[in-house]
Design an enzyme around this catalytic site. Structure first.
Site, PDB file in Angstrom:
ATOM      1  N   ASP A 106      13.345  52.263  68.842  1.00 62.12           N
ATOM      2  CA  ASP A 106      14.595  52.229  69.177  1.00 62.12           C
ATOM      3  C   ASP A 106      15.412  52.152  70.495  1.00 62.12           C
ATOM      4  O   ASP A 106      14.480  52.080  71.531  1.00 62.12           O
ATOM      5  CB  ASP A 106      15.171  53.657  68.614  1.00 62.12           C
ATOM      6  CG  ASP A 106      14.923  53.854  67.256  1.00 62.12           C
ATOM      7  OD1 ASP A 106      14.697  53.100  66.458  1.00 62.12           O
ATOM      8  OD2 ASP A 106      14.956  55.261  66.830  1.00 62.12           O
TER       9      ASP A 106
HETATM   10  N1  URA Z   1      10.773  57.247  65.327  1.00 60.10           N
HETATM   11  C1  URA Z   1      12.091  56.951  65.839  1.00 60.10           C
HETATM   12  O1  URA Z   1      13.032  57.610  65.337  1.00 60.10           O
HETATM   13  N2  URA Z   1      12.311  56.119  66.977  1.00 60.10           N
HETATM   14  C2  URA Z   1      11.243  55.322  67.306  1.00 60.10           C
HETATM   15  O2  URA Z   1      11.723  54.596  68.398  1.00 60.10           O
HETATM   16  C3  URA Z   1       9.998  55.384  66.920  1.00 60.10           C
HETATM   17  C4  URA Z   1       9.779  56.307  65.920  1.00 60.10           C
END
Ligand code: URA
Length: 240
Positions: A106
């Site tokens: 993310d």
């Molecule tokens: N889980 C999440 O919520 N975000 C990420 O970037 C990776 C795993």
């Protein structure tokens, strides 16, 4: 090894356009095994033939494999109209057409992103059937209870989604930020997976960093935004 055209070889290895590769050839600056090469279609064996430009050897790498320490605020994509991407952060020597992040973090997540132009390798490590483990550090606002960590380990169901069994261990309490840190390992890569799992436990995560993919840990000497090429041994250890 299959032969490729010299203009294609030069454009992929020097990260230049085919037009610029042809200009180099026409300009008489390119040699193959010491002989001047000026025809774009000349076939070269990338493993055996010695290609040089202006007397400088051009090594051949079919694919690039790069580890980046992703900072917060950039997106895991090859291109984005509005946001800075992990590809935008690559230094000049690591730039090449066709690179993409193999697995997304993310925008606000930091840590290990693998960048490659090897589609088969990426598919292999991302395939849900391969179960390549990914380890993260999670920061939460409160400590989890034993019942909650057991729920996490047992394979949680959230709405219609059944998450696979995952690993979780307490890491430490950070008194400066009043946060509890956990080491978490998951073997799938669903969108917002850890955010969803921790939100479902009622202990939303406030920060997330990926430390490890398969058998390969993020190089601690890489500062946020920095990247380096992986050695062949490191590439193999990702799947191991
Ligand atoms: N889980 C999440 O919520 N975000 C990420 O970037 C990776 C795993």
């Amino acid at each position: 090894m299959e032969k490729i055209r010299i203009d294609k070889f030069l454009s992929s290895q020097l990260n230049i356009s085919r037009t610029d590769a042809k200009k180099l050839l026409r300009g008489g600056q390119v040699t193959v095994n010491g002989e001047k090469a000026d025809k774009a279609e000349l076939p070269v064996d990338a493993d055996r033939d010695a290609v040089a430009v202006g007397g400088k050897a051009v090594g051949y790498k079919k694919h690039l494999y790069i580890m980046m320490n992703k900072p917060a605020g950039v997106v895991s994509a090859s291109r984005d109209e509005n946001e800075k991407t992990v590809i935008d952060l690559l230094p000049e020597p690591l730039r090449r057409a066709g690179l993409f992040p193999a697995g997304r973090l993310d925008k606000d997540t930091t840590g290990f992103v693998l960048i490659t132009d090897d589609g088969a390798f990426a598919h292999d490590i991302l395939s849900p059937r391969r179960h390549v483990p990914k380890n993260y550090t999670v920061w939460t606002q409160r400590a989890l209870t034993d019942a909650e960590t057991e729920r996490f380990r047992g394979g949680m169901t959230v709405g219609d989604t059944v998450f696979e069994k995952a690993e979780i261990e307490p890491d430490r309490y950070d008194p400066d930020e009043n946060r509890w840190l956990y080491s978490v390992t998951i073997r799938e890569g669903r969108y917002h997976q850890l955010k969803i799992m921790f939100a479902a436990l009622g202990a939303p995560l406030v920060r997330l960093r990926r430390n490890r993919i398969g058998g390969l840990a993020l190089d601690p000497s890489l500062l946020p935004g920095q990247a380096r090429e992986l050695t062949p041994e490191e590439v193999s250890s990702v799947k191991g």
